[in-house]
Scaffold this motif. Structure first.
Motif, PDB file in Angstrom:
ATOM      1  N   LYS A 102       0.994  -1.092  -0.061  1.00 25.42           N
ATOM      2  CA  LYS A 102       0.247  -0.055   0.078  1.00 25.42           C
ATOM      3  C   LYS A 102       1.195   1.142  -0.184  1.00 25.42           C
ATOM      4  N   TYR A 103       2.324   1.282   0.678  1.00 23.32           N
ATOM      5  CA  TYR A 103       3.186   2.800   0.823  1.00 23.32           C
ATOM      6  C   TYR A 103       4.470   2.127   0.757  1.00 23.32           C
ATOM      7  N   PRO A 104       5.035   1.023  -0.394  1.00 20.42           N
ATOM      8  CA  PRO A 104       6.460   1.112  -0.869  1.00 20.42           C
ATOM      9  C   PRO A 104       7.580   2.358  -0.575  1.00 20.42           C
ATOM     10  N   GLN A 105       6.825   3.568  -0.763  1.00 18.27           N
ATOM     11  CA  GLN A 105       8.489   4.669  -0.699  1.00 18.27           C
ATOM     12  C   GLN A 105       7.687   5.662   0.783  1.00 18.27           C
ATOM     13  N   GLN A 106       6.714   4.947   1.377  1.00 21.50           N
ATOM     14  CA  GLN A 106       6.561   5.809   2.819  1.00 21.50           C
ATOM     15  C   GLN A 106       6.475   4.821   4.241  1.00 21.50           C
ATOM     16  N   ASN A 107       6.777   5.479   5.729  1.00 23.81           N
ATOM     17  CA  ASN A 107       7.193   5.167   6.581  1.00 23.81           C
ATOM     18  C   ASN A 107       5.566   4.538   6.899  1.00 23.81           C
ATOM     19  N   PHE A 108       5.460   3.429   7.749  1.00 25.42           N
ATOM     20  CA  PHE A 108       4.065   3.358   8.432  1.00 25.42           C
ATOM     21  C   PHE A 108       4.576   2.473   9.459  1.00 25.42           C
ATOM     22  N   MET A 109       3.128   2.584  10.347  1.00 21.72           N
ATOM     23  CA  MET A 109       3.503   1.198  11.201  1.00 21.72           C
ATOM     24  C   MET A 109       2.081   0.729  11.822  1.00 21.72           C
ATOM     25  N   LEU A 110       1.878  -0.537  11.889  1.00 25.05           N
ATOM     26  CA  LEU A 110       0.818  -1.312  11.632  1.00 25.05           C
ATOM     27  C   LEU A 110       0.307  -2.075  13.104  1.00 25.05           C
TER      28      LEU A 110
END
Length: 197
Positions: free
Chosen positions: A91-99
């Protein structure tokens, strides 16, 4: 060929076939509710005996994934966490994310600059509430309210401090109301679809 995507967790069994998503509690599970299917792609973290009810099962385990470095021994990483991380990366290949997965357990995983960072495992709401039983309705009601508040506050604070996208999944996600949160029905099943591509 009809393939059923199945997530067998600690307290529920969920599946999706042809865009139709269903989830039932493990207690009282009845194999008669499973839709007709030829094969099944399964993520299973508990209740392994339930696998026998699904046709031609392919059991998914965590494995290395191109472009992602894991901060965890993959042999010990829960497959639900692994698949949720893959869904986030897709979903967010180039962004930082928290699951944040709010289920029987609450897990925190983030991906920053292509690296998975383990944020920990905590007890879920039912586990917290089961720690103590009070005599008297008022005390029990207060305990229920206190544990809900504690868990909500912990999750919300962790998410507030994170710089990036926040993805929330799991059967207990209703306890958290975050403006910056993206709510997803079941990211483990989304991850199963990615593995199956």
């Amino acid at each position: 060929m009809s393939n059923l995507f199945v997530d067998i967790g600690n307290s529920s069994v969920s599946w999706e076939i042809d865009g139709d998503y269903q989830s039932v509690k493990v207690k009282g599970f009845d194999s008669g509710v499973i839709p007709i299917h030829q094969t099944s792609t399964i993520a299973c973290v508990a209740n392994h005996a339930l696998i026998q009810h699904f046709n031609n099962p392919i059991i998914i385990q965590p494995k290395s994934f191109t472009g992602l470095v894991f901060d965890y021994n993959l042999a010990q990483l829960g497959v639900d966490r692994f698949l949720g991380i893959l869904a986030g990366v897709k979903k967010y290949p180039q962004q930082n994310f928290m699951l944040v997965d709010v289920g029987t357990f609450v897990t925190f995983d983030s991906v920053q600059n292509g690296k998975h960072i383990d944020g920990g495992i905590a007890p879920g709401l039912q586990q917290l509430q089961a720690i103590k039983k009070f005599v008297g309705n008022d005390s029990q009601k207060s305990w229920k309210m206190g544990t809900e508040n504690m868990l909500r506050d912990t999750i919300e604070q962790r998410c507030k401090d994170f710089k990036g996208k926040v993805l929330i999944t799991g059967g207990g996600q209703k306890i958290v109301e975050l403006e910056q949160g993206e709510y997803h029905q079941n990211l483990a099943i989304e991850g199963l679809k990615i593995i199956n591509e």
